[in-house]
Write an enzyme that holds these catalytic residues in place. Structure first.
Site, PDB file in Angstrom:
ATOM      1  N   CYS A  27      20.734 -61.650   6.833  1.00  0.00           N
ATOM      2  CA  CYS A  27      20.057 -60.616   6.035  1.00  0.00           C
ATOM      3  C   CYS A  27      18.824 -60.108   6.761  1.00  0.00           C
ATOM      4  O   CYS A  27      17.976 -60.887   7.196  1.00  0.00           O
ATOM      5  CB  CYS A  27      19.551 -61.212   4.718  1.00  0.00           C
ATOM      6  SG  CYS A  27      20.812 -61.800   3.649  1.00  0.00           S
ATOM      7  N   CYS A  79      11.023 -51.267   4.160  1.00  0.00           N
ATOM      8  CA  CYS A  79      10.528 -52.588   3.759  1.00  0.00           C
ATOM      9  C   CYS A  79       9.966 -53.275   5.005  1.00  0.00           C
ATOM     10  O   CYS A  79      10.589 -53.247   6.063  1.00  0.00           O
ATOM     11  CB  CYS A  79      11.663 -53.417   3.150  1.00  0.00           C
ATOM     12  SG  CYS A  79      12.421 -52.602   1.743  1.00  0.00           S
ATOM     13  N   CYS A 119      17.773 -46.874   7.817  1.00  0.00           N
ATOM     14  CA  CYS A 119      17.351 -46.864   6.407  1.00  0.00           C
ATOM     15  C   CYS A 119      15.982 -46.212   6.320  1.00  0.00           C
ATOM     16  O   CYS A 119      15.169 -46.333   7.225  1.00  0.00           O
ATOM     17  CB  CYS A 119      17.277 -48.293   5.865  1.00  0.00           C
ATOM     18  SG  CYS A 119      16.878 -48.360   4.097  1.00  0.00           S
ATOM     19  N   CYS A 131      29.949 -58.007   4.666  1.00  0.00           N
ATOM     20  CA  CYS A 131      28.719 -57.280   4.355  1.00  0.00           C
ATOM     21  C   CYS A 131      28.818 -55.926   5.058  1.00  0.00           C
ATOM     22  O   CYS A 131      28.966 -55.874   6.280  1.00  0.00           O
ATOM     23  CB  CYS A 131      27.548 -58.100   4.882  1.00  0.00           C
ATOM     24  SG  CYS A 131      25.961 -57.295   4.675  1.00  0.00           S
ATOM     25  N   GLU A 141      26.429 -51.719  11.845  1.00  0.00           N
ATOM     26  CA  GLU A 141      26.926 -53.096  11.906  1.00  0.00           C
ATOM     27  C   GLU A 141      27.529 -53.523  10.571  1.00  0.00           C
ATOM     28  O   GLU A 141      27.144 -53.033   9.517  1.00  0.00           O
ATOM     29  CB  GLU A 141      25.775 -54.033  12.308  1.00  0.00           C
ATOM     30  CG  GLU A 141      25.349 -53.778  13.736  1.00  0.00           C
ATOM     31  CD  GLU A 141      24.193 -54.648  14.218  1.00  0.00           C
ATOM     32  OE1 GLU A 141      24.157 -54.958  15.407  1.00  0.00           O
ATOM     33  OE2 GLU A 141      23.325 -55.015  13.408  1.00  0.00           O
ATOM     34  N   CYS A 199      12.047 -55.990   7.198  1.00  0.00           N
ATOM     35  CA  CYS A 199      13.465 -55.742   7.493  1.00  0.00           C
ATOM     36  C   CYS A 199      13.639 -55.040   8.844  1.00  0.00           C
ATOM     37  O   CYS A 199      12.981 -54.031   9.114  1.00  0.00           O
ATOM     38  CB  CYS A 199      14.050 -54.885   6.371  1.00  0.00           C
ATOM     39  SG  CYS A 199      15.724 -54.315   6.699  1.00  0.00           S
TER      40      CYS A 199
HETATM   41  N1  SAH Z   1      19.038 -51.862   1.165  1.00  0.00           N
HETATM   42  C1  SAH Z   1      19.583 -52.777   0.252  1.00  0.00           C
HETATM   43  C2  SAH Z   1      20.692 -53.625   0.837  1.00  0.00           C
HETATM   44  C3  SAH Z   1      20.505 -54.079   2.249  1.00  0.00           C
HETATM   45  S1  SAH Z   1      19.225 -55.228   2.571  1.00  0.00           S
HETATM   46  C4  SAH Z   1      18.514 -53.674  -0.323  1.00  0.00           C
HETATM   47  O1  SAH Z   1      17.379 -53.669   0.172  1.00  0.00           O
HETATM   48  O2  SAH Z   1      18.792 -54.343  -1.302  1.00  0.00           O
HETATM   49  C5  SAH Z   1      19.983 -56.750   2.009  1.00  0.00           C
HETATM   50  C6  SAH Z   1      18.977 -57.852   1.640  1.00  0.00           C
HETATM   51  O3  SAH Z   1      18.320 -58.358   2.809  1.00  0.00           O
HETATM   52  C7  SAH Z   1      17.865 -57.387   0.712  1.00  0.00           C
HETATM   53  O4  SAH Z   1      17.801 -58.221  -0.417  1.00  0.00           O
HETATM   54  C8  SAH Z   1      16.606 -57.548   1.546  1.00  0.00           C
HETATM   55  O5  SAH Z   1      15.502 -57.852   0.730  1.00  0.00           O
HETATM   56  C9  SAH Z   1      16.986 -58.675   2.489  1.00  0.00           C
HETATM   57  N2  SAH Z   1      16.206 -58.735   3.725  1.00  0.00           N
HETATM   58  C10 SAH Z   1      15.723 -57.712   4.449  1.00  0.00           C
HETATM   59  N3  SAH Z   1      15.063 -58.182   5.544  1.00  0.00           N
HETATM   60  C11 SAH Z   1      15.150 -59.528   5.492  1.00  0.00           C
HETATM   61  C12 SAH Z   1      14.702 -60.580   6.367  1.00  0.00           C
HETATM   62  N4  SAH Z   1      14.060 -60.323   7.486  1.00  0.00           N
HETATM   63  N5  SAH Z   1      14.999 -61.840   6.016  1.00  0.00           N
HETATM   64  C13 SAH Z   1      15.696 -62.127   4.901  1.00  0.00           C
HETATM   65  N6  SAH Z   1      16.164 -61.175   4.063  1.00  0.00           N
HETATM   66  C14 SAH Z   1      15.880 -59.901   4.349  1.00  0.00           C
HETATM   67 FE1  SF4 Z   2      16.399 -50.603   3.691  1.00  0.00          FE
HETATM   68 FE2  SF4 Z   2      16.035 -53.015   4.744  1.00  0.00          FE
HETATM   69 FE3  SF4 Z   2      14.591 -52.267   2.637  1.00  0.00          FE
HETATM   70 FE4  SF4 Z   2      17.209 -52.775   2.333  1.00  0.00          FE
HETATM   71  S1  SF4 Z   2      15.614 -54.249   2.921  1.00  0.00           S
HETATM   72  S2  SF4 Z   2      16.059 -51.013   1.528  1.00  0.00           S
HETATM   73  S3  SF4 Z   2      17.994 -52.054   4.312  1.00  0.00           S
HETATM   74  S4  SF4 Z   2      14.537 -51.325   4.661  1.00  0.00           S
END
Ligand code: SAH
Ligand code: SF4
Length: 358
Positions: A330, A108, A104, A97, A84, A111
């Site tokens: 995000c 986290c 991934c 974006c 996406e 996410c």
């Molecule tokens: N993998 C990279 C970039 C993609 S994630 C990273 O982690 O930086 C982009 C952003 O989305 C990151 O700052 C992450 O902390 C945030 N993010 C992930 N899940 C989220 C959620 N459920 N709500 C708000 N932000 C979130």
């Molecule tokens: Fe991967 Fe989501 Fe963590 Fe970014 S926030 S590193 S996309 S698992």
């Protein structure tokens, strides 16, 4: 291929070197998606190229549009994987974006992309093609809209796909191609320390955003397993050493999770951590999705957290969620469809050729 790769490729084939640049400019400057569009190449040369090379790795499978104007593109690779990419209206311009991986591996806990696991890296062509398709879609559906900023904040951890990340940055910023300004590109990472050190030594200089998300190791360990490998101390040490361009700052992202990292005590711990850093903090209220157990703090709690950060001297920005009604905000990217019909892009005819190669 970077421009250098394309020239080397032409020479390898026994063609003149300039032919590599000629074709490269068609793709990256003019957005050609077929060799047939390359009207200043002889038909025989077009056929020869088409037999040896491919243009564009992606096709648009679905476009979902949010009530706030955000568009989420689901794009399919040649081997049938979905990713996406999101077009976000920001006043007089659009920020795109883009994704760097299918899924991934970082896991986290908050996410949605993490739940997909890692399927594979995107190649550099698939990374840049998101931008070219995004541009084309805007050109057709919203003439006048300017795609001016790119953020590597879609699916995937860009620094886990390091070589393709660098290659895609070199392609997008080349002034014979898409001509994107380096200061208008941001790479976001969960904090892979050795790769951050490497990134600092590259000639291509995007902005850097780091997903900190916690004020101490206990909280970060619990929500970001990567912290057990490179903890906050190691991460901040690497960032202190990171060579920043003049007038640039590191962005720290801080996903605000109710009851986890949103207290006033958390704000003051965060302020202590970041004291002396040339940085700003983007506060991102948690965007809900079915796979996670967290909750977004109340508006009052979000405001109180931000006010405390400001009072303690941090420069903070609150990220208003965009596109959350179509799971485009995000952390919500997980290839969820809402059955939107696909509007195919027009085939462009009569495109002016790129300038001649000296
Ligand atoms: N993998 C990279 C970039 C993609 S994630 C990273 O982690 O930086 C982009 C952003 O989305 C990151 O700052 C992450 O902390 C945030 N993010 C992930 N899940 C989220 C959620 N459920 N709500 C708000 N932000 C979130
Ligand atoms: Fe991967 Fe989501 Fe963590 Fe970014 S926030 S590193 S996309 S698992």
């Amino acid at each position: 291929m970077t421009l250098d790769d394309a020239e080397a490729f032409a020479v390898e084939q026994g063609w003149p070197r300039f032919r590599g640049e000629q074709v490269w400019r068609w793709v990256h400057d003019k957005g050609a998606r077929t060799f047939d569009e390359m009207t200043n190449l002889s038909p025989a040369t077009r056929v020869e190229f088409a037999a040896k090379a491919m243009i564009g790795g992606l096709t648009i499978a679905e476009v979902q549009t949010s009530k706030d104007g955000t568009r989420k593109l689901r794009l399919v690779t040649r081997d049938g994987q979905s990713i996406e990419s999101v077009l976000i209206p920001m006043g007089d311009h659009v920020t795109q974006c883009i994704s760097s991986q299918v899924g991934c591996a970082v896991d986290c806990q908050f996410c949605a992309t993490a739940k997909l696991g890692l399927k594979r890296n995107l190649d550099a062509g698939e990374i840049v093609d998101q931008v070219y398709l995004g541009r084309r879609l805007l050109e057709e559906q919203e003439p006048g809209a300017r795609l001016s900023n790119i953020v590597y904040m879609g699916m995937g951890e860009p620094l886990h796909n390091y070589d393709n990340l660098i290659k895609s940055l070199k392609i997008l910023t080349n002034d014979k191609g898409a001509k994107l300004a380096q200061r208008r590109i941001t790479v976001s990472t969960s904090g892979l320390v050795p790769k951050l050190e490497k990134l600092g030594n590259e000639t291509v200089r995007p902005n850097l955003a780091v997903s900190l998300n916690a004020p101490n190791d206990d909280v970060r360990d619990a929500i970001m397993p990567i912290n057990r490998k490179w903890n906050i101390g190691k991460l901040l040490a690497a960032l202190k050493a990171y060579p920043l361009e003049q007038r640039r700052r590191i962005t720290f992202e801080y996903v605000l999770l109710a009851g986890v990292n949103d207290s006033l005590a958390d704000a003051s711990q965060l302020a202590r951590l970041l004291r002396g850093f040339k940085c700003k903090v983007n506060i991102i209220p948690y965007n809900p999705h079915p796979e996670a157990v967290y909750a977004r703090p109340s508006p009052a709690a979000i405001e109180a957290f931000q006010n405390e950060c400001k009072r303690l001297g941090m420069s903070t920005y609150l990220r208003i969620p965009k596109g959350d009604d179509i799971d485009a905000a995000c952390g919500q990217l997980a290839n969820r469809s809402n059955g939107s019909p696909v509007v195919p892009l027009r085939i462009r005819k009569g495109l002016p050729p790129p300038p001649p190669v000296e």
